[in-house]
Scaffold this active site. Sequence first.
Site, PDB file in Angstrom:
ATOM      1  N   HIS A 229       3.240  -6.594   2.947  1.00 40.95           N
ATOM      2  CA  HIS A 229       2.014  -6.814   2.179  1.00 40.95           C
ATOM      3  C   HIS A 229       1.836  -5.786   1.059  1.00 40.95           C
ATOM      4  O   HIS A 229       1.069  -6.008   0.125  1.00 40.95           O
ATOM      5  CB  HIS A 229       0.781  -6.843   3.097  1.00 40.95           C
TER       6      HIS A 229
ATOM      7  N   ASP B 219       5.764  -8.261   8.841  1.00 38.68           N
ATOM      8  CA  ASP B 219       5.190  -7.441   7.777  1.00 38.68           C
ATOM      9  C   ASP B 219       6.083  -6.247   7.450  1.00 38.68           C
ATOM     10  O   ASP B 219       5.605  -5.139   7.224  1.00 38.68           O
ATOM     11  CB  ASP B 219       3.784  -6.953   8.151  1.00 38.68           C
TER      12      ASP B 219
ATOM     13  N   SER C 285      -0.192   2.202   4.571  1.00 40.90           N
ATOM     14  CA  SER C 285       0.646   1.045   4.897  1.00 40.90           C
ATOM     15  C   SER C 285       2.102   1.302   4.533  1.00 40.90           C
ATOM     16  O   SER C 285       2.414   1.661   3.397  1.00 40.90           O
ATOM     17  CB  SER C 285       0.173  -0.191   4.138  1.00 40.90           C
TER      18      SER C 285
END
Length: 465
Positions: free
Chosen positions: A120, A150, A225
Amino acid sequence: MKNLSKLLLVSILGGALTLGSYKIFFEEEIPAGLPPVSNTAAEAIPANYSGNIYGTNADFTEAAENTVNGVVHVKNVAVFKGPRTMRDLIYGNHSGGKALQGAGSGVIISPDGYIVTNNHVIKEANEVEVTLNNNKTYKAEIIGTDETSDIALLKIDAEGLDYIPFGDSDNVKLGEWVLAVGNPFNLKSTVTAGIISATARDLNTYDATPQSFIQTDAAINPGNSGGALVNINGELVGINTAITSQTGSYVGYAFAVPSNNTRKIVEDIMEYGDVQKGILGIKGGSVNQRAIEELNLQTSQGVLVAEVTSGSGAEKAGLQEGDIIKKIDDINITKFSDLTGYIYTKRPDDEVEVTFLRKGNERQAIVKLSKFETYVISPIKIEVANATDEDLQALNVEHGVKIHRTLSPKLPASELVGTIITAIDNKRVSNVGDVERIFRSKNPSEEIIISIVDKNGQKQRMVWR
C-alpha cells in the site's frame, strides 16, 4: 462489547488496508542476492534467555545502531504532464511535474539493494524514490508485489549497503523485546521499543481468509508502514503494516507481517515472478464453545475440519470432516490463523505432517499440498479461485470460477463469497487463467460485465463502470 468493537477499528499506516501473511520453510538452496537467515545462537542471546536483558536494564543501543541504516524512506511519486491545477493553467505552467502521493518505510534485505516495503506504500506509483539514512536518494524498480499480504519488493542500483538479516519469526515469544524502526510522520530514522503482545493475530473483519500477524506495543504511526520490527539481536522478525486505532495514530496496538512470511514472498517473487500458494484442501474453523457443546469435543483448541476438498492432498491423506487438527509439523495449532499462517508459507507439492484428533484418538498423516490459484480483479475488489466440481454441481453450472473473497468492507462478503462467475464481458470463463487473460487485454476505462450464479442458483448480471 460495542465500545470494544469500535476500539478495534483497523487503520492502516499511510492510509490503506491490505492485510495478509505468509512465512517460509527454508531449504538449503538460497536464491541469489538474498542473504541467509541469521543464525547467531552461538554468540547472541536467545529469545528465551532468562537474564535481565529483558528486564528493566535492557540495552537496545546495539540493536538500534545495527538496524537504523538498514531502514529507508520510501516515497510514492506521481508523475504528470501539463497543467495540474487551474492556477497552472492560468499562469501557463504546462511543463508538468511530480507530486508526492504517499510515503512510508522500507527494509534493505541484501547488500545489493533489494528492499521490502508494504504494497500500500507504493501502490499506483508512477515512480518510487528511496532515501537511505545517509540522505542518498535512488529511483527504485518495483520487482513484484503481493496485494493479499501487503508486501512489495523493490530494487535500487547500489552495492555494499547495510542490510537487516532475517530472523526466525517462528521463535518470537510473548513478552520478548522488539524495536520498530521507520519514518513516522516523515521523522527519519525513528526507533521505538516494545514487546511481542501476541502472535498469529487475525485482524480479518470482512475477509474470508484468516490473517496471521505479530502484535506489538512498540509505538508505530503513519509512515512506519513497511519498516522493520527487529529483535534484541537486530534481526528482522516482522514488517510493520497496521495499527488499531480510533484516530489513525498509535494507541498501543500495532501489527507486523512475520519475517518468515515476508521472506517466502520475496523468494517466490524473485524465483517465480509471483507468490506460490500451497493448500491443505480443507474448510473449517477454530474450535469454539458452541462446537465443544454440540459435538461433545474433548479439546478446547485446534481447527475443526468442516469439509475436505475433493481431490486435495487432505483427502488423499485420509483427513475427514470432524477431525480436529492440533499440530502441523512442529507448529502447535490452537486456532485457524495458526494453520493458515504456517500453510501459506509453503509451496505446492511440499509435504507436511498433520497431527489430528479423531473421536478422541490422536493420529498423524502426511499431506502433500496442492496449488491454490487465485486472481484479484482489482477494479471491483474481489479475488477469484478455480471452482471445484462440487462447487459447480452445487449450483448446477457447467463452468465458472468461484469468488474466493472480497477485498473491500463495502462489499457484501457473505453474499458474494462462494458464488460462481460464469462469464466476464460475455466471455465464458472456466478457470483463473481465463479471467487473467480477459483483464490483461482489457482497457481499464471499459465497463466490466460479470455474469454470476448466486448461492440460490439464480443467474444475475452485474455491471461496473
